[in-house]
Enzyme design. Sequence first.
Site, short mmCIF file in Angstrom:
data_model
loop_
_atom_site.label_atom_id
_atom_site.label_comp_id
_atom_site.label_asym_id
_atom_site.label_seq_id
_atom_site.Cartn_x
_atom_site.Cartn_y
_atom_site.Cartn_z
N TRP A 1 72.09 41.22 29.54
CA TRP A 1 71.02 41.56 28.60
C TRP A 1 70.92 40.53 27.48
O TRP A 1 71.93 40.09 26.95
CB TRP A 1 71.31 42.93 27.98
CG TRP A 1 70.51 43.23 26.73
CD1 TRP A 1 70.77 42.80 25.46
CD2 TRP A 1 69.34 44.02 26.65
NE1 TRP A 1 69.82 43.27 24.59
CE2 TRP A 1 68.93 44.03 25.30
CE3 TRP A 1 68.58 44.73 27.59
CZ2 TRP A 1 67.80 44.74 24.86
CZ3 TRP A 1 67.47 45.42 27.15
CH2 TRP A 1 67.09 45.43 25.81
N ASP B 1 66.83 39.44 20.72
CA ASP B 1 66.34 38.44 19.75
C ASP B 1 66.96 37.06 19.93
O ASP B 1 68.18 36.93 20.07
CB ASP B 1 66.67 38.88 18.33
CG ASP B 1 66.20 40.27 17.99
OD1 ASP B 1 65.54 40.91 18.82
OD2 ASP B 1 66.51 40.74 16.87
N SER C 1 71.39 40.02 14.53
CA SER C 1 70.60 38.79 14.41
C SER C 1 70.87 38.02 13.13
O SER C 1 71.29 38.59 12.11
CB SER C 1 69.11 39.11 14.52
OG SER C 1 68.78 39.48 15.84
N ARG D 1 69.23 43.61 7.21
CA ARG D 1 69.61 42.73 8.30
C ARG D 1 68.71 41.50 8.48
O ARG D 1 67.71 41.33 7.84
CB ARG D 1 69.65 43.52 9.61
CG ARG D 1 68.35 44.20 10.03
CD ARG D 1 68.60 44.93 11.36
NE ARG D 1 67.48 45.73 11.82
CZ ARG D 1 67.31 47.01 11.52
NH1 ARG D 1 68.15 47.62 10.71
NH2 ARG D 1 66.28 47.68 12.03
N ASP D 2 69.17 40.69 9.46
CA ASP D 2 68.45 39.56 10.05
C ASP D 2 68.23 38.41 9.06
O ASP D 2 67.10 37.98 8.83
CB ASP D 2 67.09 40.01 10.63
CG ASP D 2 67.22 41.18 11.59
OD1 ASP D 2 68.33 41.37 12.12
OD2 ASP D 2 66.24 41.90 11.80
N GLU E 1 61.68 43.59 10.59
CA GLU E 1 62.87 42.91 11.10
C GLU E 1 62.61 41.41 11.18
O GLU E 1 61.49 40.94 11.08
CB GLU E 1 63.24 43.43 12.50
CG GLU E 1 63.59 44.90 12.56
CD GLU E 1 64.06 45.31 13.93
OE1 GLU E 1 65.24 45.71 14.04
OE2 GLU E 1 63.28 45.24 14.91
N TRP F 1 60.57 46.89 22.96
CA TRP F 1 61.61 47.91 22.88
C TRP F 1 61.23 49.19 23.62
O TRP F 1 62.11 49.94 24.07
CB TRP F 1 61.94 48.24 21.43
CG TRP F 1 62.86 47.25 20.80
CD1 TRP F 1 62.60 46.44 19.72
CD2 TRP F 1 64.21 46.95 21.18
NE1 TRP F 1 63.70 45.66 19.42
CE2 TRP F 1 64.70 45.95 20.31
CE3 TRP F 1 65.04 47.42 22.20
CZ2 TRP F 1 65.97 45.43 20.42
CZ3 TRP F 1 66.33 46.90 22.31
CH2 TRP F 1 66.78 45.92 21.43
#
Length: 520
Positions: A49, A52, A114, A183-184, A236, A323
């Site tokens: 799998w 991002d 990420s 995040r990210d 995101e 998603w």
Amino acid sequence: MRQFFYLLVVTNGLFLASCNNNMADKKAGSEDTTFSYRPLYHFTTDSNWINDPNGLVYANGQYHLFAQYNPYGDKWGHMSWAHAVSKDLFEWNQWPLAIPEIKNNDSTTIMIFSGSAVVDSFNTSGFGKDGQIPLVAIYTSHVDKNGKGLAQHESLAYSVDEGKTWQQYANNPVLDIHLTDFRDPKVFWYAPEKKWIMAVVRSLEYKVQFYASADLKKWNLLSEFGGVGNVDKIWECPDLFPITVEGSNEQKWVLSLSAGHPQKGFIAVQYFTGNFDGKKFTADKLDYPLYIDYGKDFYAGVTYNNIPASDGRRIMIGWANCWNYANDIPTKGFRGAYSVPRSLTLKQTAEGLRLFQLPAAELNNYEQDLYSETSVELNNTSKSLDSVKGTALDISFELKADAGATAGINVFKSGDEETTIAYTAATKTISLDRTKSGDTSFHKDFSSVETVHLNNADEKIKLRILIDKSMVEVFVNDGLYAITDLVFPKHSDGGIELFAKNGTAVFMNLDIKNVAKTIH
């Protein structure tokens, strides 16, 4: 008409070369997709799998690409960073796992979510040794226990051997504001003030925050941006980068981030143009939301750091999946692929500044001319291009249609199975219809038609269409609009058909090329 004299030879060559395109599929039976769904010229990892793209950075003559990756299977989980390098953005060499998830003694796991990577040329971090310039990855450390997210903060890993091996910073995390959805980080060097800038999201609040650091370890909040554009889905994967307006010396800044889609319930990448003064991003007054791509399968797009000034391009790569159904797509041996690398430009239009995007020019090095026609006119009929078949092609043409006509092209055609890209003149819309594209049964959200309205459309529409086994990318009017969708044909015939309905259409400067690349 200017069809190539050597069309027959090249076409025969296409069928001989179709070990890469068609014949391997047919040996296993017309509906065996074990091989056929893995793209030839779009990035995939060797197995398992991915989602991002992360850590896009140019260093030591190579493009580095990291990926959200599950080392243990082909469904989401155990997030770690896979790593690949390339000298031309298309021929990738997958290196060993760069940054694996961390298992703690308290039964928690830190997943490596990420982030970005930088070349610390001045060794501001102090990670460099013996004159070796460090590569530094800045990622979200996602703390998980039994499938529940407990915290998200930003952490560092670094390499002093040109990215071959990575080491965690001993004092992680470097930025923790005690949230579960923070995040990210996208980090870059801001030369005017000799400091690092981080763009990072408070996802559930639809906010991008900007931080500064002198050493990548201590971060101070500068400002935040949010509450505008599409807020249907969490925010995101932010990116902030400078770009010069084409045909001028004016520099603007673009803030991109992943969020909701024009069709509610799906995901896309939106962007804002504006100015950044080293502290605050101020968006231009435009008709937001603006989207990088109107398809269902372009998400988490980010751009490369550190591309040499002599090159000057701003190159973006996105995750070609959604998603809603990402864990269910009917691939075998891998699950997940990336868009073609796209070169971004910023241009003035009648509606204001807009991003344009086209495939990176290096793709041309893998292409072989198959078919060329100056003009094809159709009146309420269709034309199959029997001499040209393929499942890894680059197709371009200009299209002019009567006011009441709908015209376009069917790709991956076999009997009634087809993926349709069409222009409807009355509504000035481009659509990508995958309702008859093959296997759509694996998820209720997959069968769909994506439509984009062309504002101030000229009489002639320019289209460039990339197809690659299970992927279709459409670039309209030099890349002012893009549509990316996955498809899963049940047959490998790779037929091409032009059509016009309810009137006359003229296809001009039709050019079809085979992308003669083998899987990396």
